[in-house]
Enzyme design. Structure first.
Site, PDB file in Angstrom:
ATOM      1  N   GLU A 127       0.821  -1.220   0.000  1.00  0.00           N
ATOM      2  CA  GLU A 127       0.000   0.000   0.000  1.00  0.00           C
ATOM      3  C   GLU A 127       0.855   1.270   0.000  1.00  0.00           C
ATOM      4  OE1 GLU A 127      -3.717   0.298   0.146  1.00  0.00           O
ATOM      5  OE2 GLU A 127      -2.797   2.115  -0.658  1.00  0.00           O
ATOM      6  N   GLY A 132       1.735   7.437  -0.688  1.00  0.00           N
ATOM      7  CA  GLY A 132       2.085   7.546   0.740  1.00  0.00           C
ATOM      8  C   GLY A 132       1.000   7.070   1.674  1.00  0.00           C
ATOM      9  N   LYS A 203       4.286   4.324  -9.880  1.00  0.00           N
ATOM     10  CA  LYS A 203       3.034   4.273  -9.114  1.00  0.00           C
ATOM     11  C   LYS A 203       1.840   4.027 -10.040  1.00  0.00           C
ATOM     12  CE  LYS A 203       4.986   7.303  -5.577  1.00  0.00           C
ATOM     13  NZ  LYS A 203       5.250   8.705  -5.230  1.00  0.00           N
ATOM     14  N   GLY A 300       6.693  11.355   3.147  1.00  0.00           N
ATOM     15  CA  GLY A 300       7.021  11.730   4.525  1.00  0.00           C
ATOM     16  C   GLY A 300       6.985  10.521   5.438  1.00  0.00           C
TER      17      GLY A 300
HETATM   18  N1  HSE Z   1       9.549  10.855  -3.802  1.00  0.00           N
HETATM   19  C1  HSE Z   1       8.211  10.412  -3.610  1.00  0.00           C
HETATM   20  C2  HSE Z   1       7.287  11.602  -3.793  1.00  0.00           C
HETATM   21  C3  HSE Z   1       8.064   9.842  -2.231  1.00  0.00           C
HETATM   22  O1  HSE Z   1       7.767  12.737  -3.793  1.00  0.00           O
HETATM   23  O2  HSE Z   1       6.088  11.420  -3.966  1.00  0.00           O
HETATM   24  C4  HSE Z   1       6.776   9.107  -2.016  1.00  0.00           C
HETATM   25  O3  HSE Z   1       6.642   8.029  -2.891  1.00  0.00           O
END
Ligand code: HSE
Length: 433
Positions: A127, A132, A203, A300
């Site tokens: 997930e 995030g 993603k 984060g």
């Molecule tokens: N580098 C990624 C972002 C971290 O800025 O979304 C989270 O996947």
């Protein structure tokens, strides 16, 4: 009751957050699972974690965790693909369940990992790899499982959104804001993954598989990043009533699936336009539910740990459930995946924003509009700005145009002696449900 024993590999931003959340909410988590979750072994090369690991077995070699017979679940948070792939496959062959936040690993090696996991009868959850702290994969694979998904469109790279927001609201330079995003722990160790669209493409690959029941096909995602966007583009888009957002779009057109990530002009009044800073948001349009939108922190320490720990909890509950009764890795049964065609970018049609710099001479604009007209491209709005360093900036919006026609026209325009080679084209999406 016997605790669920967790081994964590990697103690960076997300690893430390995972330890912190597991400890801070231990009582509540135990009540949700029905037995305690114990951090039994940590593997990391770091000796300065941002969490308290007193009393936990610690190894500098992450493979010691994957080979620890005491561990039920391996949490892979080392990032990267080569060692992470080997680590995860080792743990799977040792009968461990896997939780990972590693989007590159799943997007590029997920088909192999799931195949091996199925042979070994273990679970893999990821997930935290997408958006995030937003539980978007669970929502797609379970909450919206009744639907035929029409399209998904989202802001799925927090660093990119942070940079675009700061450029628009603070008039700050790209390089300055990227530096800040790295210090805040949002950006990848190699920030080109963020600014060239690769992170978002990883993603989107995962989202599309769960949305449409197709194998992971990272190599077929069309990818453009935000590194060529200038403050001039941000301001010109605003004059036309748009914001520039970096979107990942997966769309079932009925004759194939579009998979694309690129900077996009989004109408100012669209909900995605209001998503600022490091926040992520994903819109999903399903045939039964209609349009939905999920919003939250996309990067984060604690927000990403929120998703990692949710996967640990779910796995802790499912340890005693028969393998066949668990939710399939990609939401669809492994033998029911579809081989639907993935369309190329040449197959799409959309309106476009164009920005070019031309010499201040009679007939230049006429040459450009003639070429556009030769390729059936109709102009919706055009603004000629004040001369800058001897060149005139021109920005325009076109009506709907086939990608192939636009590419052919841009090639001819760039070949004109009177036009600077640096031409920007940004696609427009109205996100109508
Ligand atoms: N580098 C990624 C972002 C971290 O800025 O979304 C989270 O996947």
């Amino acid at each position: 009751m016997k605790p669920v024993k967790v081994g964590i590999a990697g103690l960076g931003t997300v690893g430390s957050g995972t330890v912190n959340v597991l400890k801070r909410n231990a009582r509540e988590i135990g009540r949700r699972v029905g037995r305690p979750i114990e951090i039994a072994h940590i593997g990391s090369r770091r000796d300065n974690p941002l969490c308290d690991i007193t009393g936990v077995r610690f190894s500098e070699d992450v493979f010691a965790v994957a080979n620890d017979p005491d561990i039920d679940i391996l949490v892979e948070l080392i990032g990267g693909t080569d060692t992470a792939r080997e680590l995860v496959l080792t743990a799977i062959r040792n009968g461990k369940h896997i939780v990972t936040a590693n989007k590159a690993l799943i997007a590029e090696h997920g088909n192999e990992i799931f195949h091996t996991a199925q042979e070994c009868g273990v679970d893999v959850a990821f997930e935290a790899a997408v958006a995030g702290g937003i539980p978007i994969l669970k929502s797609l694979g379970e909450g919206l499982a009744a639907n035929h998904i029409n399209w998904v469109a989202g802001i799925i790279n927090g660093t990119g959104n942070y940079i675009l927001t700061e450029m628009e609201q603070g008039g700050r330079s790209f390089a300055e804001v990227l530096d800040e995003a790295q210090q805040l722990g949002y950006a990848e160790a190699d920030p080109t993954l963020d600014v060239e669209g690769i992170d978002a493409a990883h993603k989107l690959t995962i989202i599309a598989s769960i949305a449409f029941g197709i194998p992971l096909q990272f190599s077929k995602v069309y990818m453009e990043g935000i590194s060529r966007i200038t403050i001039e583009d941000v301001n010109s888009a605003a004059q036309f009533g748009y914001r520039i957002k970096h979107l990942g779009i997966a769309k079932d057109t009925g004759s194939g699936i579009q998979l694309r990530v690129h900077p996009t002009l989004v109408p100012k009044e669209a909900m995605l336009s209001a998503v600022n800073g490091v926040m992520n948001a994903v819109m999903i349009d399903g045939d039964a539910v209609g349009p939905t939108m999920f919003y939250g922190a996309g990067a984060g320490s604690d927000p990403t740990a929120s998703s990692v720990v949710a996967d640990i909890i779910e796995m802790g509950r499912a340890l005693t459930v028969d393998y066949d009764e668990r939710v399939p890795y990609l939401g669809f049964q492994a033998d029911q995946m579809s081989d639907e065609t993935i369309l190329t970018i040449d197959d799409i049609s959309c309106s476009c924003y164009l920005r070019l710099h031309v010499q201040d001479k009679a007939g230049v604009l006429a040459d450009i509009t003639r070429i556009l007209s030769d390729h059936h491209i109709s102009i919706e709005a055009l603004v000629q700005k004040e001369v800058e360093q001897g060149l005139v900036p021109i920005v325009m919006l076109t009506h709907n145009v086939r990608e192939g026609d636009m590419n052919a026209a841009l090639k001819r325009i760039a070949a004109l002696d009177t036009v600077d080679q640096d031409i920007m084209r940004i696609r427009v999406e109205t996100l109508d449900a």
